[in-house]
Structure formats: C-alpha cells, structure tokens
Scaffold this active site. Structure first.
Site, PDB file in Angstrom:
ATOM      1  N   GLU A  16       5.389  16.526 -22.293  1.00  0.00           N
ATOM      2  CA  GLU A  16       4.144  15.862 -22.695  1.00  0.00           C
ATOM      3  C   GLU A  16       3.683  16.288 -24.084  1.00  0.00           C
ATOM      4  O   GLU A  16       2.839  15.655 -24.686  1.00  0.00           O
ATOM      5  CB  GLU A  16       3.034  16.077 -21.662  1.00  0.00           C
ATOM      6  CG  GLU A  16       2.824  17.513 -21.223  1.00  0.00           C
ATOM      7  CD  GLU A  16       1.812  17.642 -20.087  1.00  0.00           C
ATOM      8  OE1 GLU A  16       1.144  16.665 -19.746  1.00  0.00           O
ATOM      9  OE2 GLU A  16       1.699  18.768 -19.555  1.00  0.00           O
TER      10      GLU A  16
ATOM     11  N   CYS B 210       5.292  10.797 -14.534  1.00  0.00           N
ATOM     12  CA  CYS B 210       4.164  10.953 -13.610  1.00  0.00           C
ATOM     13  C   CYS B 210       2.836  10.638 -14.282  1.00  0.00           C
ATOM     14  O   CYS B 210       1.778  10.834 -13.706  1.00  0.00           O
ATOM     15  CB  CYS B 210       4.140  12.350 -13.007  1.00  0.00           C
ATOM     16  SG  CYS B 210       3.920  13.653 -14.212  1.00  0.00           S
TER      17      CYS B 210
ATOM     18  N   HIS C 134      -9.788  13.132 -16.874  1.00  0.00           N
ATOM     19  CA  HIS C 134      -9.357  13.486 -15.521  1.00  0.00           C
ATOM     20  C   HIS C 134     -10.229  12.907 -14.422  1.00  0.00           C
ATOM     21  O   HIS C 134      -9.747  12.619 -13.333  1.00  0.00           O
ATOM     22  CB  HIS C 134      -9.173  14.999 -15.412  1.00  0.00           C
ATOM     23  CG  HIS C 134      -7.912  15.403 -16.086  1.00  0.00           C
ATOM     24  ND1 HIS C 134      -7.861  15.744 -17.409  1.00  0.00           N
ATOM     25  CD2 HIS C 134      -6.635  15.387 -15.635  1.00  0.00           C
ATOM     26  CE1 HIS C 134      -6.612  15.976 -17.741  1.00  0.00           C
ATOM     27  NE2 HIS C 134      -5.844  15.765 -16.686  1.00  0.00           N
TER      28      HIS C 134
ATOM     29  N   ARG D  72      -1.589  18.134  -8.675  1.00  0.00           N
ATOM     30  CA  ARG D  72      -2.351  18.814  -9.734  1.00  0.00           C
ATOM     31  C   ARG D  72      -3.124  19.970  -9.095  1.00  0.00           C
ATOM     32  O   ARG D  72      -4.225  19.780  -8.587  1.00  0.00           O
ATOM     33  CB  ARG D  72      -3.341  17.845 -10.385  1.00  0.00           C
ATOM     34  CG  ARG D  72      -2.697  16.749 -11.228  1.00  0.00           C
ATOM     35  CD  ARG D  72      -3.763  15.879 -11.868  1.00  0.00           C
ATOM     36  NE  ARG D  72      -3.268  15.034 -12.931  1.00  0.00           N
ATOM     37  CZ  ARG D  72      -2.939  13.739 -12.784  1.00  0.00           C
ATOM     38  NH1 ARG D  72      -3.065  13.156 -11.618  1.00  0.00           N
ATOM     39  NH2 ARG D  72      -2.498  13.047 -13.814  1.00  0.00           N
TER      40      ARG D  72
ATOM     41  N   ASN E 140       0.517  10.524 -20.192  1.00  0.00           N
ATOM     42  CA  ASN E 140      -0.881  10.537 -20.666  1.00  0.00           C
ATOM     43  C   ASN E 140      -1.019  11.439 -21.885  1.00  0.00           C
ATOM     44  O   ASN E 140      -1.574  11.054 -22.912  1.00  0.00           O
ATOM     45  CB  ASN E 140      -1.827  11.057 -19.585  1.00  0.00           C
ATOM     46  CG  ASN E 140      -1.689  10.296 -18.290  1.00  0.00           C
ATOM     47  OD1 ASN E 140      -1.220   9.164 -18.291  1.00  0.00           O
ATOM     48  ND2 ASN E 140      -2.060  10.915 -17.190  1.00  0.00           N
ATOM     49  N   ASP E 141      -0.521  12.658 -21.743  1.00  0.00           N
ATOM     50  CA  ASP E 141      -0.634  13.579 -22.869  1.00  0.00           C
ATOM     51  C   ASP E 141       0.341  13.222 -23.982  1.00  0.00           C
ATOM     52  O   ASP E 141       0.019  13.346 -25.158  1.00  0.00           O
ATOM     53  CB  ASP E 141      -0.423  15.022 -22.397  1.00  0.00           C
ATOM     54  CG  ASP E 141      -1.703  15.580 -21.805  1.00  0.00           C
ATOM     55  OD1 ASP E 141      -2.761  15.379 -22.426  1.00  0.00           O
ATOM     56  OD2 ASP E 141      -1.654  16.170 -20.717  1.00  0.00           O
TER      57      ASP E 141
HETATM   58  C1  PEP Z   1       0.123  13.492 -18.112  1.00  0.00           C
HETATM   59  O1  PEP Z   1      -0.276  14.126 -19.088  1.00  0.00           O
HETATM   60  O2  PEP Z   1       0.658  12.374 -18.184  1.00  0.00           O
HETATM   61  C2  PEP Z   1      -0.025  14.052 -16.755  1.00  0.00           C
HETATM   62  C3  PEP Z   1       0.547  13.489 -15.731  1.00  0.00           C
HETATM   63  O3  PEP Z   1      -0.805  15.136 -16.610  1.00  0.00           O
HETATM   64  P1  PEP Z   1      -2.413  15.156 -16.715  1.00  0.00           P
HETATM   65  O4  PEP Z   1      -2.877  13.729 -16.735  1.00  0.00           O
HETATM   66  O5  PEP Z   1      -2.897  15.894 -15.524  1.00  0.00           O
HETATM   67  O6  PEP Z   1      -2.644  15.861 -17.983  1.00  0.00           O
HETATM   68 MG    MG Z   2      -0.753  16.209 -18.932  1.00  0.00          MG
END
Ligand code: PEP
Ligand code: MG
Length: 753
Positions: A602, A673, A361, A468, A625-626
C-alpha cells in the site's frame, strides 16, 4: 490594514448568530474602507440566486427580499464571472439593474468581489459610494483579501450552523457531500455534539425549564468546586497575582454573573447547554472586540469556563437507548468509529458528517455494516437539524431535510427497488463465483466489527481477507490485554474455521487514533502509522502476536499480515518477533506452527521492492485505499480533495496491472483488500489483471459475484487492456459504465440521477 482584516475575520468567526456575524462584517468593512454602503449577498444554492443578507447603507427593508439570478444586475454579474467588478459610474453599465427597495439610485461607484471557497461561490461582497469614486487598487486588494479570508470562515460557519442559508419557508433543504457508503434511508436526524464543544451544541426547546435550571446550577457548582481545588493546589506555586485570577473565575461563574444570564436564556426557551453556549459566545465576542488586551485575553477564560460547565451538563444527560429515534440518522461534525457503537444497531439508519471522505475508516466500517453514509458535507447546519425528518441518499451523497411527501414517496420506491434487487441477487449467492468461461475468482470478506453477521456467510466465501484488528482496539478505553485479545481472535478464527482468516497487525495512526494512545501529527497519513508504530512498540506487537498464535491453537487457519510496510527490515523485525512469540508460547507449553505471514502493498515504495519482499513473505495483499492516496498524493480523508481521490485513476490502474504481473512472475499469491475490490467494475478489472483473490465488505459480495458470474475472463482481460489506454479517471469510469451497460450490468452500479 492586516490587523483590521484579522479582527474582522475573528469576529465573524466567533459570532453565533447569522445577524450578528453579518452585521459586524459589513459595518467593519464600511468603516475600514470609508464607503457609504457595504452589503453582503449570499448565494442560495437551493434557489440558485443571490439574496441580500446584510447591508449597511441600503434600506434595511430590502434584506431578505432583494434577490437576483446569476448574471442579473451587477452583483449577479460578479457572481457569474467569479471576478471583481470595479465601476466608477455603475448606473452607466449595461448590467446595472435598479432594485427599488434598496434606494440604490443614489450610489454611483460600485466595487463587488465574489466570495469563493474551494471553487464554490458563496456570495458577493459589495461596497458602494455616493460620489463618483474609482476605488483604487488598494481598495480592491483589501476587499479581495477580505473575501478570500472570509470564504473559509463563512463556509465553516455555514457548515456548523453558525450561519445558515435562508431556508425555504417550509424549512426544506438539501445538502450534498461525498457518497461514502451506498444505500438510502428515511429517518430522523440525531445530532451528536462532540463533547464540550460550545460551537456544536444543538438548539433544543426545554421540556422542563426548572430541571434545566437545576442541572445548570449543579454543573456550575461543580466547576466552581474544581476551580477552588485547583487554586488551593497551586497556591504555593504561583504568584498572588496569578492566584487572584482564580477568584476572577469564581466571580465570573457566580449566580450574579454568567449563571444568571444563562438562566434567563433558559427561561426564554433554550435548554441548558444551548443557553450556556449562547451566553458564552456573546461574551467571548464582546471581549475579543475590545481594545484592551487584558480584557481580550479574558475571552479565552470565559470560553474555557463555558466548556467546563458544558462538559458537566453533557455528563448529566447521556442519551439512553430508549431515547434514540427508531430510524436514527446520526449527524455530526466528525463521526468516530466509537460513535457508531453508541446507537443500538437496530436503530441506526444512516450516518452524516461534515468531515471525512469515502475512504476514511468510519466510511469503511459503515460500508461493512451496510449503513448508508455521506461524509464531507461541509454545508451542514448542525445545530438546526436535530429531530428533523430527513432522507439520506448514500449513492449520490445527499441529505434532504424536511422532505416533501412526494420526495419521500419517490425515495420509498427507490428503497423498495433496491430491496427487490437484493432479493434477486440473493438467489445466486450460494453458486460458485465462476466466470462463464470457467475462471474461479475466490471472494473473501473484510471484518473488524460484529463477527456474527459476517460469519453466516461462511459457505459463500473463501475466508477473511482482512481482519482489521485495530477496530476492536478503537472501541475500548485501554489496550486490550493478552487474554482479552486471545478471546477476540479465537472468536474470529473459530467462526470461520477451516477457512483462512488473515489478521492484520495493529494499523493505528493516520485517521485511526486510539483514544488512550493519541498521536498528534501535522501529516498523520505520512507519519507514525501501522508497522511504524508497532515496530517502535515491540511490547504491543508481541502481545498481539502471542494472542493471535494462542488463539489459533488447534485451528490452524491463522494468517498474519503487516500493514504500511515501507522497508524490508520492518518485515525482518516483525518476523523475528513472530519467532520469539512462538518460542515464548512453547515455553508455556503452547505449540503452534508458524502461520503464513503476508505483506500489505500500500506504500508505493513496496512496488519497487517486490523481489526482496517476496523472499520474506508468503503472500501479498494490495491495500488499494492507501496505495491510491499515496500514489496520487491525495489525503483519503480530506473532503476538499475528495474529487481527486479515485482508484480508477490511470496511474493507479497501471501500477496495479504491473504489480499483478510481477507478483505472479514471483509466484506470490496476491489479493486485493481495498475498496476497489468491492466495486463490481473494479472487481472485473482486478480479475482481468490477474489478482488471485478479492476481499471486500460483506454487503459488496452480491453485486461483485453477480458481475463476475456474467463476464468471461477473456472479456475482463480486454477490459483491462482498453482501460489502460485511457488518459483520465473520468474516461476510465465512463468506459467501465459503457461496457457494463453492454453486458446488461448497469443495475449493479450505484444509481445515478
Ligand atoms: C487499504 O489501505 O486499502 C486497506 C485495505 O487498509 P485500510 O483501509 O484499513 O487502510
Ligand atoms: Mg491501508
């Protein structure tokens, strides 16, 4: 043997200086294996050669002077092959090379093993014997085990500066890590030491010795006071024997003991924290080595006392904004989101950390703020970097320490070129994000920190695709109250109204800990995260939902999104709370419509429950991302597996393509996103797959818009088809590069060597 092994590793681990660590290591190994010689050769990545760093048995004058290329001599052969070499008659081997300085001709038997950490060769351990002796299997196994154990310790020691590779005479060095936020910066390293961490205190020459001694005395005085008070508090509850320990602590801290030694070290030219760390480490090392178990246990006490004194010293000297260098490149073991806020924004030029990876993050926020960042730089000698002039290359994941003028000029030119490209792209930023064949691709932004910078882009975007909410929670020292949250959310909603703002409910856990709500878990990314936490704490979620609803009064641009959904009933529970929040607000006379509620896709499980989820939600947003981390089983925060983490992995792309089709068949508007949406090539793929909106960090907008405005939707669809046939992430990346090259868009990709 196991005990010997454990001891040696422990000693190396706790050594503060290069010489002490290596000297101990070779002496102990020689003794344990009863050989004539034990030497350690370090691989110097800069000069691509092995350097004799420590020896017992060869001539000491050879240390630092004997160097050999990979493949040169027996040691070079071990390093090149990455395998042990066990010879009874070494001089008879075709690779044997004689180094006069070592006096080596007297030794016949040779056993060398490579020290390898995460597939990287760090050096070679060698034992030699005068007589012809065939080292047996047991010897070989011992040395191999020793090397494997030491690899991690050495890598860490190199990283934290406990050991350092021999720097070139002028101190120039380059370190590599994971490119986490693009851009380049020339500036000054500012080492942020984690509080009260004796292993990460930078070395500094004091400007005022008397002042350093004075503050040391005050810090010690306060710790003695604390200990006295604790002793008194516990007096009635612990035995006399235990109570006597408090007296021992007092003595350890007395002027005649630790205090005096630290004072001496300060006079030798170390500032108080550095002097304290040196002295404590020396004592700990000594105590851990002795055979008496009572004394060995005292090592922990000394370390603890040292930490306490250090905590007071650090309290004494907070960095003030005036003392930050103008172009600070923040360097630390691990940088938290909160540290970002410590440096005044105008002075923060870059970020570097030993831990973390491109989707941790802190990296995401750095990208949002447009700060070049390199993480996972495991080789970094932290304590030796403070104040050094550096160049940070966030595209290629490099940090140049004390660069030459030529290198600096070269980087200044690259920085100027990047600036020029940004100016060129700026000209089309107010034009619609439309492909040449007329497909509109709405772009949204991800926010979390400073609204003002992003809100100025309002005319260029279709809204906020991901706010976020945990980010403001991370930089306070308690849960913000309902009124505070309402103010915060109102500011977001007002800044972007009438555009929609998608607020995600608290997504803590994983690598996003709140300092006042620590979650300690073995597998935090598979643990209590996102909606799992807020479902267990409805009181926290209720406050948040009420604050969001209250803030949206009269604006009607709020949408709410749920993170880390795995099960349908998590959504049902959240929706119930949403209804309850509305009823409670209505009782207060605040009437708000139910906002649209969406679900983050995710967790891979959601991909197989789209229909049920669609019945409960107004939109989907893919957290790539997740989704990538969970599909590939690769911790997004772990530099060790960073190479395996790739959103362009064929499996991830196949999942995304299928998801886009199914969501569209279910008529649920679906956006992306995650970071993939902010990568020009990734954005083209996602558009071709049929995602309706892309949400990204503000600095990614210009390149993504430029790419979309030049590539027809039909070509993006073909790109998806071609890519989905490819077998590896590398093949996908190469194909994307080729196509972007054909479309004359290479300049939108990160620069390569
Ligand atoms: C993701 O997981 O892609 C996401 C946008 O959320 P974060 O990166 O805050 O986990
Ligand atoms: Mg995420």
């Amino acid at each position: 043997m196991l005990e010997v092994l454990r001891r040696i590793v422990q000693e190396v681990n706790s050594a503060r200086t290069l010489n002490a660590a290596l000297a101990t290591m070779v002496r102990r190994i020689r003794k344990a294996m009863r050989t004539d010689v034990c030497s350690f050769y370090l691989y110097d990545t800069e000069q691509d050669c092995l350097v004799l760093m420590e020896t017992i048995g060869l001539r000491t004058q050879a240390v630092g002077h004997v160097t050999m290329a990979l493949g040169e001599g027996l040691v070079g052969l071990v390093a090149e092959r990455g395998e042990p070499l066990n010879l009874e008659d070494a001089p008879a081997h075709s690779h044997f090379r004689y180094f006069e300085e070592t006096g080596e001709e007297r030794f016949s038997s040779f056993l060398g093993v490579p020290i390898i950490h995460q597939r990287r060769m760090l050096g070679v351990l060698v034992v030699q014997q005068q007589d012809k002796r065939r080292f047996d299997e047991g010897d070989e196994a011992f040395l191999v085990t020793m090397a494997a154990q030491l690899a991690g310790v050495l890598a860490h020691a190199l990283a934290t500066g406990t050991l350092s590779r021999p720097m070139q005479t002028d101190g120039q060095a380059v370190f590599t890590g994971v490119a986490a936020s693009p851009g380049m910066a020339i500036g000054e390293a500012l080492v942020i030491a984690p509080p009260a961490d004796l292993d990460n205190v930078p070395d500094l020459i004091p400007t005022d010795i008397d002042y350093e001694i004075q503050r040391l005395k005050e810090a010690i005085y306060r710790v003695r006071d604390e200990i006295r008070a604790t002793g008194e508090r516990l007096a009635s509850r612990i035995s006399a024997q235990e109570l006597a320990l408090f007296e021992v602590y007092q003595q350890m801290l007395s002027e005649a003991a630790l205090g005096q030694e630290v004072e001496k070290r300060i006079r030798e030219g170390q500032w108080a924290p550095g002097a304290l760390a040196d002295v404590v480490r020396r004592h700990v090392q000594y105590l851990e080595r002795v055979d008496d178990s009572y004394l060995r246990e005292r090592a922990a006490d000394v370390r603890d006392l040292g930490r306490r004194v250090l905590a007071h010293l650090q309290e004494e000297a907070p960095q003030t904004p005036d003392t930050f260098p103008d172009r600070a490149i923040l360097v630390g073991d691990e940088l938290s989101v909160a540290t970002l806020g410590e440096v005044p924004r105008g002075k923060l030029a870059g970020l570097v950390a030993i831990r973390g990876s491109s989707t941790s993050h802190v990296a995401i926020l750095a990208r949002a703020m447009g700060i070049p960042t390199v993480l996972g730089m495991v080789d970094l000698p932290l304590p030796r970097l403070n104040g050094a002039p550096v160049i940070l290359d966030g595209h290629r994941g490099r940090l140049f320490v004390r660069p030459s003028n030529e290198l600096e000029n070269h980087y200044q030119m690259l920085i100027d070129e990047e600036q020029a490209l940004a100016e060129v792209l700026e000209h089309e930023q107010d034009l619609p994000c439309r492909t040449p064949d007329g497909h509109d691709m709405p772009l949204m932004v991800n926010t979390g920190l400073a609204v003002d910078a992003v809100a100025s882009l309002k005319t260029r975007i279709s809204g906020v695709g991901l706010y976020r909410t945990e980010v403001p929670f991370m930089i306070t020292d308690r849960f913000p109250g309902e009124q505070e949250q309402t103010r915060l959310y109102r500011e977001q909603l007002e800044s972007f109204a009438p555009l929609p703002v998608i607020m995600r409910t608290l997504d803590i856990g994983g690598d996003k800990d709140l300092p006042y709500f620590p979650i300690e878990e073995a597998n935090p990314f598979l643990g209590w995260r996102g909606i799992r936490v807020t479902r267990d704490h409805p009181e926290v979620l209720m406050v948040q939902l009420r604050a969001m609803l209250r803030a949206s009064q009269g604006l009607d641009n709020l949408q709410v999104m749920l993170p880390m959904v795995t099960n349908v009933d998590e959504v049902d529970d959240a929706l119930k709370l949403m209804d309850r929040a509305r009823v409670e607000l209505a009782e207060d006379g605040v009437n708000v419509d139910r906002p649209k509620v969406g679900i983050m896709l995710e967790v891979p499980a959601t991909l197989y429950q789209l229909e049920a989820l669609a019945q409960r939600s107004d939109f989907f947003s893919v957290g790539s991302n997740d989704l990538t981390q969970y599909l590939l089983a690769v911790d997004r925060n772990n530099p060790r597996v960073a190479e395996l983490y790739d959103a362009c992995h064929p499996a991830v792309l196949a999942a995304l393509a299928r998801l886009a089709d199914e969501a569209s068949a279910l008529n649920v508007p679906t956006s992306v996103c995650g970071e993939l949406a902010g990568d020009p090539a990734g954005a083209l793929l996602l558009m071709g797959m049929g995602f309706e909106t892309l949400s990204m960090n503000a600095p990614s907008l210009p390149r993504v818009r430029a790419a979309i405005r030049r590539v027809p939707m039909s070509a993006a669809k073909s790109l998806v088809e071609e890519t989905l046939c490819l077998p590896t992430p590398k093949a996908v990346r190469e194909h994307l590069e080729t196509r972007l090259g054909e479309w004359q868009l290479t300049h939108l990709l990160p620069p390569k060597d």
